[in-house]
Design a protein around this motif. Structure first.
Motif, PDB file in Angstrom:
ATOM      1  N   MET A   1       0.812  -1.216   0.000  1.00  0.00           N
ATOM      2  CA  MET A   1       0.000   0.000   0.000  1.00  0.00           C
ATOM      3  C   MET A   1       0.841   1.259   0.000  1.00  0.00           C
ATOM      4  N   SER A   2       2.118   1.151   0.367  1.00  0.00           N
ATOM      5  CA  SER A   2       2.988   2.335   0.313  1.00  0.00           C
ATOM      6  C   SER A   2       3.274   2.752  -1.128  1.00  0.00           C
TER       7      SER A   2
ATOM      8  N   SER B   1       0.802   2.602  -3.458  1.00  0.00           N
ATOM      9  CA  SER B   1      -0.507   2.877  -4.060  1.00  0.00           C
ATOM     10  C   SER B   1      -0.757   4.378  -4.162  1.00  0.00           C
TER      11      SER B   1
ATOM     12  N   SER C   1      -3.646   5.677  -3.848  1.00  0.00           N
ATOM     13  CA  SER C   1      -4.803   5.979  -3.018  1.00  0.00           C
ATOM     14  C   SER C   1      -4.397   6.556  -1.671  1.00  0.00           C
ATOM     15  N   THR C   2      -5.260   7.415  -1.121  1.00  0.00           N
ATOM     16  CA  THR C   2      -5.047   7.960   0.215  1.00  0.00           C
ATOM     17  C   THR C   2      -5.651   7.052   1.289  1.00  0.00           C
ATOM     18  N   THR C   3      -6.355   6.021   0.867  1.00  0.00           N
ATOM     19  CA  THR C   3      -6.927   5.045   1.790  1.00  0.00           C
ATOM     20  C   THR C   3      -6.262   3.695   1.540  1.00  0.00           C
ATOM     21  N   MET C   4      -6.705   2.684   2.271  1.00  0.00           N
ATOM     22  CA  MET C   4      -6.106   1.347   2.139  1.00  0.00           C
ATOM     23  C   MET C   4      -6.739   0.584   0.976  1.00  0.00           C
TER      24      MET C   4
ATOM     25  N   TRP D   1      -6.077  -0.167  -3.436  1.00  0.00           N
ATOM     26  CA  TRP D   1      -5.077  -0.064  -4.507  1.00  0.00           C
ATOM     27  C   TRP D   1      -5.645   0.711  -5.687  1.00  0.00           C
TER      28      TRP D   1
ATOM     29  N   TRP E   1       4.058   8.832  -2.241  1.00  0.00           N
ATOM     30  CA  TRP E   1       4.145   8.947  -0.783  1.00  0.00           C
ATOM     31  C   TRP E   1       5.586   8.936  -0.302  1.00  0.00           C
TER      32      TRP E   1
ATOM     33  N   PRO F   1      -0.865   8.435   4.369  1.00  0.00           N
ATOM     34  CA  PRO F   1      -0.209   7.397   3.548  1.00  0.00           C
ATOM     35  C   PRO F   1       1.311   7.412   3.645  1.00  0.00           C
ATOM     36  N   THR F   2       1.889   8.573   4.024  1.00  0.00           N
ATOM     37  CA  THR F   2       3.349   8.637   4.159  1.00  0.00           C
ATOM     38  C   THR F   2       3.852   7.698   5.261  1.00  0.00           C
TER      39      THR F   2
ATOM     40  N   ASN G   1       2.908   4.657   5.714  1.00  0.00           N
ATOM     41  CA  ASN G   1       3.187   3.364   5.086  1.00  0.00           C
ATOM     42  C   ASN G   1       4.580   3.349   4.474  1.00  0.00           C
TER      43      ASN G   1
END
Length: 269
Positions: A31-32, A34, A36-39, A41, A48, A234-235, A237
């Protein structure tokens, strides 16, 4: 036939344990990358990681963490090696008691260590008029890292042949030369292992740091905790993935160094 079935079952069991332990870390690393700002993909991106290195607050906390970890591991290595040599010079019950006492910080829960150190620094701060911050965190990290060094150096001391030190003295070395050329040389694998383990423990610590950092100092763990209370950026992650990679590299270096040291010892033996 039965042995084959047992081996298959054991392999499945080990695979399940590994999946259970590392699946969350794998998800975090994936996910790091991705967008997206959420979990979820939404395509591959290094966004990030770029934002992480542009975040002055997180970078400042990272610098604090690395400085504390480096200094704590160095101080703890010197103090822990000296403590291990001192404990080893005792015999019988005194040595057993001292060794058990040196293990108490490892056995004690982090919260006990954190609260006790906080109370100590608060008491001393009133007397000597100082606030908790960089210095108190560094002292705290040295406190819990020293027993780790002792734990790694003591086995090397037990295996060391005392007659080698005596032979060095007979061959013309003074006590300091014999200590450096014989004792330290024999202890190097344990010293290096203790230093690297101290570095990883200091890098990873949250509880003791949280209680002893004061209001003006932050390291990565406490900064991440303050961010998580609001929203998971997200950063985090990306940062966690880099920290996990760094710790894996350190652990691999420890294992490689210990194996090479064992091979050299076997050849010399």
């Amino acid at each position: 036939m039965q042995k084959k079935k047992l081996s298959v079952v054991s392999k499945i069991y080990i695979a399940l344990i590994i999946i259970f332990l590392y699946a969350p870390i794998a998800v975090m690393i994936i996910m790091s990358f991705s967008k997206s700002t959420t979990m979820t993909w939404k395509g591959f991106s290094l966004k990030w990681y770029g934002e992480l290195f542009q975040n002055n607050v997180l970078m400042g906390a990272l610098v604090n963490t690395l400085v504390i970890a480096v200094l704590a591991s160095l101080f703890a290595t010197v103090l822990g090696t000296a403590a291990a040599i001192g404990i080893n010079n005792f015999r019988g019950k005194p040595r057993a008691v001292l060794q058990n006492v040196s293990n108490i910080p490892i056995i004690s829960p982090d919260i006990v260590m954190g609260v006790s150190l906080m109370l100590l620094f608060s008491f001393l701060g009133v007397i000597f008029h100082f606030e908790m911050g960089f210095g108190t965190v560094l002292i705290s990290h040295v406190c819990f890292c020293v027993p780790l060094v002792v734990l790694n150096v003591m086995p090397r001391l037990r295996r060391m042949d005392q007659s080698i030190y005596d032979a060095a003295l007979d061959l013309g070395c003074n006590q300091w030369q014999a200590f450096y050329k014989v004792v330290i040389h024999e202890l190097i694998p344990g010293i290096v292992s203790g230093m690297l383990i101290s570095f990883t423990y200091s890098l990873d610590d949250f509880v003791i740091t949280h209680f002893t950092q004061g209001a003006k100092f932050n390291n990565l763990s406490t900064e991440i905790y303050s961010l998580l209370r609001r929203k998971i950026p997200p950063t985090i992650n990306a940062l966690s993935a880099l920290l996990f990679l760094a710790i894996i590299i350190i652990m691999v270096l420890i294992n490689v160094y210990e194996r090479r040291a064992e091979k050299r010892a076997a050849k010399n033996g």
